[in-house]
Design a protein around this motif. Structure first.
Motif, mmCIF file in Angstrom:
data_model
loop_
_atom_site.group_PDB
_atom_site.id
_atom_site.type_symbol
_atom_site.label_atom_id
_atom_site.label_comp_id
_atom_site.label_asym_id
_atom_site.label_seq_id
_atom_site.Cartn_x
_atom_site.Cartn_y
_atom_site.Cartn_z
ATOM 1 N N ASP A 86 22.239 2.873 -15.994
ATOM 2 C CA ASP A 86 22.219 3.843 -17.089
ATOM 3 C C ASP A 86 21.627 3.285 -18.372
ATOM 4 O OD1 ASP A 86 23.402 5.765 -15.488
ATOM 5 O OD2 ASP A 86 25.440 5.172 -16.044
ATOM 6 N N SER A 87 21.196 2.045 -18.367
ATOM 7 C CA SER A 87 20.650 1.436 -19.577
ATOM 8 C C SER A 87 19.181 1.798 -19.764
ATOM 9 C CB SER A 87 20.789 -0.088 -19.515
ATOM 10 O OG SER A 87 19.902 -0.629 -18.542
ATOM 11 N N MET A 88 18.704 1.602 -20.988
ATOM 12 C CA MET A 88 17.296 1.860 -21.275
ATOM 13 C C MET A 88 16.396 0.881 -20.530
ATOM 14 S SD MET A 88 15.247 1.769 -24.925
ATOM 15 C CE MET A 88 16.250 3.025 -25.672
ATOM 16 N N LEU A 89 16.834 -0.355 -20.389
ATOM 17 C CA LEU A 89 16.026 -1.353 -19.672
ATOM 18 C C LEU A 89 15.822 -0.937 -18.217
ATOM 19 C CD1 LEU A 89 17.494 -4.672 -21.091
ATOM 20 C CD2 LEU A 89 15.203 -3.756 -21.493
ATOM 21 N N ALA A 90 16.878 -0.408 -17.587
ATOM 22 C CA ALA A 90 16.745 0.044 -16.204
ATOM 23 C C ALA A 90 15.736 1.177 -16.104
ATOM 24 C CB ALA A 90 18.107 0.492 -15.667
ATOM 25 N N ALA A 91 15.755 2.078 -17.070
ATOM 26 C CA ALA A 91 14.789 3.181 -17.066
ATOM 27 C C ALA A 91 13.373 2.666 -17.291
ATOM 28 C CB ALA A 91 15.168 4.198 -18.139
ATOM 29 N N MET A 92 13.206 1.706 -18.193
ATOM 30 C CA MET A 92 11.880 1.187 -18.527
ATOM 31 C C MET A 92 11.219 0.480 -17.361
ATOM 32 S SD MET A 92 12.726 -0.344 -22.330
ATOM 33 C CE MET A 92 11.141 -1.160 -22.514
ATOM 34 N N PHE A 93 12.023 -0.198 -16.522
ATOM 35 C CA PHE A 93 11.447 -1.029 -15.460
ATOM 36 C C PHE A 93 11.733 -0.490 -14.067
ATOM 37 C CE2 PHE A 93 11.762 -3.699 -19.193
ATOM 38 C CZ PHE A 93 10.487 -4.256 -19.233
ATOM 39 N N SER A 94 12.058 0.784 -13.981
ATOM 40 C CA SER A 94 12.318 1.418 -12.681
ATOM 41 C C SER A 94 11.035 1.805 -11.964
ATOM 42 C CB SER A 94 13.175 2.661 -12.890
ATOM 43 O OG SER A 94 12.458 3.623 -13.663
ATOM 44 N N GLY A 95 9.915 1.799 -12.674
ATOM 45 C CA GLY A 95 8.653 2.242 -12.099
ATOM 46 C C GLY A 95 8.342 3.692 -12.402
ATOM 47 N N ARG A 96 9.274 4.387 -13.050
ATOM 48 C CA ARG A 96 9.059 5.807 -13.363
ATOM 49 C C ARG A 96 8.237 6.001 -14.631
ATOM 50 N NH1 ARG A 96 14.643 5.761 -12.235
ATOM 51 N NH2 ARG A 96 15.121 6.103 -14.436
ATOM 52 N N HIS A 97 8.100 4.946 -15.423
ATOM 53 C CA HIS A 97 7.394 5.067 -16.697
ATOM 54 C C HIS A 97 6.232 4.077 -16.764
ATOM 55 C CE1 HIS A 97 10.684 7.577 -18.168
ATOM 56 N NE2 HIS A 97 11.516 6.687 -17.668
ATOM 57 N N LYS A 98 5.162 4.502 -17.380
ATOM 58 C CA LYS A 98 3.987 3.638 -17.517
ATOM 59 C C LYS A 98 4.267 2.590 -18.587
ATOM 60 C CE LYS A 98 -0.984 3.711 -18.434
ATOM 61 N NZ LYS A 98 -2.155 4.544 -18.778
ATOM 62 N N PRO A 99 4.161 1.311 -18.254
ATOM 63 C CA PRO A 99 4.478 0.263 -19.232
ATOM 64 C C PRO A 99 3.350 0.055 -20.232
ATOM 65 C CG PRO A 99 3.736 -0.728 -17.188
ATOM 66 C CD PRO A 99 3.783 0.763 -16.935
ATOM 67 N N GLN A 100 3.703 -0.498 -21.378
ATOM 68 C CA GLN A 100 2.719 -0.916 -22.372
ATOM 69 C C GLN A 100 2.564 -2.426 -22.251
ATOM 70 O OE1 GLN A 100 3.561 0.326 -26.344
ATOM 71 N NE2 GLN A 100 1.761 -0.653 -27.230
ATOM 72 N N LEU A 101 1.360 -2.886 -21.921
ATOM 73 C CA LEU A 101 1.113 -4.288 -21.659
ATOM 74 C C LEU A 101 0.249 -4.912 -22.750
ATOM 75 C CD1 LEU A 101 0.262 -3.998 -17.845
ATOM 76 C CD2 LEU A 101 2.517 -4.338 -18.888
ATOM 77 N N ASP A 102 0.476 -6.203 -23.010
ATOM 78 C CA ASP A 102 -0.399 -6.899 -23.952
ATOM 79 C C ASP A 102 -1.581 -7.496 -23.198
ATOM 80 O OD1 ASP A 102 0.532 -9.146 -22.670
ATOM 81 O OD2 ASP A 102 1.699 -9.910 -24.362
ATOM 82 N N ASN A 103 -2.428 -8.273 -23.887
ATOM 83 C CA ASN A 103 -3.639 -8.794 -23.242
ATOM 84 C C ASN A 103 -3.346 -9.878 -22.214
ATOM 85 O OD1 ASN A 103 -2.844 -10.815 -24.965
ATOM 86 N ND2 ASN A 103 -4.657 -10.750 -26.277
ATOM 87 N N ARG A 104 -2.083 -10.292 -22.105
ATOM 88 C CA ARG A 104 -1.695 -11.265 -21.081
ATOM 89 C C ARG A 104 -0.973 -10.586 -19.923
ATOM 90 N NH1 ARG A 104 1.277 -15.871 -24.639
ATOM 91 N NH2 ARG A 104 2.022 -16.450 -22.541
ATOM 92 N N GLY A 105 -0.869 -9.263 -19.987
ATOM 93 C CA GLY A 105 -0.214 -8.519 -18.923
ATOM 94 C C GLY A 105 1.294 -8.460 -19.030
ATOM 95 N N ALA A 106 1.845 -8.883 -20.175
ATOM 96 C CA ALA A 106 3.293 -8.852 -20.362
ATOM 97 C C ALA A 106 3.722 -7.490 -20.896
ATOM 98 C CB ALA A 106 3.734 -9.944 -21.333
ATOM 99 N N HIS A 107 4.903 -7.056 -20.497
ATOM 100 C CA HIS A 107 5.464 -5.796 -20.975
ATOM 101 C C HIS A 107 5.883 -5.958 -22.445
ATOM 102 C CE1 HIS A 107 6.018 -3.823 -16.935
ATOM 103 N NE2 HIS A 107 5.763 -5.067 -16.584
#
Length: 285
Positions: A86-107
């Motif tokens: 139920d946390s925001m982190l679980a929602a962010m990294f569940s694969g349901r949302h498109k991540p924002q990545l930096d130039n090194r590919g980090a979230h």
């Protein structure tokens, strides 16, 4: 194509012969549905396609995640971030949302990078932060909707005291905004002497006179107040509110002269005016 839409399409395309109604036998026997099974009505091919759609999995996700939190990099397992569903982190990294990545590919997460390390330690092993960073970690836990961490931190003395204070302030309307306004008025009034007085009309309940000849438009001392605060439903009185504001300002390292008590309006006509004011004095420099 959605499963419901596909089912409707196959139902429309297939010409299903209807079975005439047969009168029930004279003896009472269990009645079976005349409708053919869902699988039979749609056809074997249609059922196969629908089942494939239903069993479709999310895209394969990398089990290892690199994060850029406020410029600080972390690497962890995805399962760690998904620990509390139920946390925001679980929602962010569940694969349901498109991540924002930096130039090194980090979230990228635009939050305090230092405190995020303590968030990860709790997710990994249940470790609580030390008292010197507990307040900042609590703020981050609330942002990430990590209720489990917030509840676990209640055993820390500094956090339990903070929560009691928060609940105490919550008794009064728009507490933080009113405290900010009081400080702003004090600064404006301190231009000459570096000491700013603020007159506050605080009232837990609205004053309603009982005397028929009471003049509500009299020259009331409450009308001279810089700010009015009230009403509120809590049983806490006006004195408690003023002491709470003074205590908070002192905790924030302002120099405050404690008020000497409330000043009651002197008007009387059939009854006394019940309105009272308080003076808070903040000294700068």
């Amino acid at each position: 194509m959605e499963v419901e839409e596909l089912e409707e399409e196959f139902e429309e395309e297939e010409d299903i012969p209807t079975v005439p109604d047969i009168p029930p036998p004279s003896q009472s026997k269990p009645r079976h549905s005349r409708r053919r099974s869902h699988k039979h009505r749609l056809g074997e091919h249609a059922v196969t396609v629908i089942e494939n759609l239903k069993n479709q999995q999310l895209p394969q996700l990398d089990p290892i995640v690199t994060l850029n939190v406020g410029g600080v990099y972390y690497t962890t397992l995805r399962t760690t971030l998904l620990r509390y569903p139920d946390s925001m982190l679980a929602a962010m990294f569940s694969g349901r949302h498109k991540p924002q990545l930096d130039n090194r590919g980090a979230h990228v997460i635009d939050r305090n990078g230092r405190y995020f390390g303590y968030i990860l330690e709790f997710l990994r092993s249940g470790t609580l932060p030390s008292s010197d960073v507990a307040s900042g970690v609590l703020s981050e836990a609330r942002y990430y909707a990590l209720d489990e961490l917030e509840e676990a931190m209640h055993i820390l003395p500094s956090i339990s005291a903070q929560i009691v204070k928060e609940n105490h302030r919550a008794q009064f309307p728009d507490y933080e905004e009113n405290k900010r306004r009081i400080l702003q008025i004090a600064m404006e009034n301190a231009t000459v002497t570096k000491s700013g007085d603020v007159i506050i009309y605080a009232f837990r309940t609205e004053f309603v006179p009982k005397a028929s000849n009471f003049n509500m438009n009299h020259h009331c001392s409450a009308d001279q107040a810089h700010i009015s605060i009230g009403p509120w439903e809590s049983i806490a009185d006006e004195e408690t509110l003023i002491k709470c504001i003074e205590s908070d300002l002192i905790d924030e390292h302002f120099k405050v002269k404690f008020h000497e008590g409330k000043r009651r309006c002197k008007y009387f006509c059939g009854q006394s005016c019940q309105k009272c004011t308080f003076r808070i004095q903040v000294m700068f420099g």
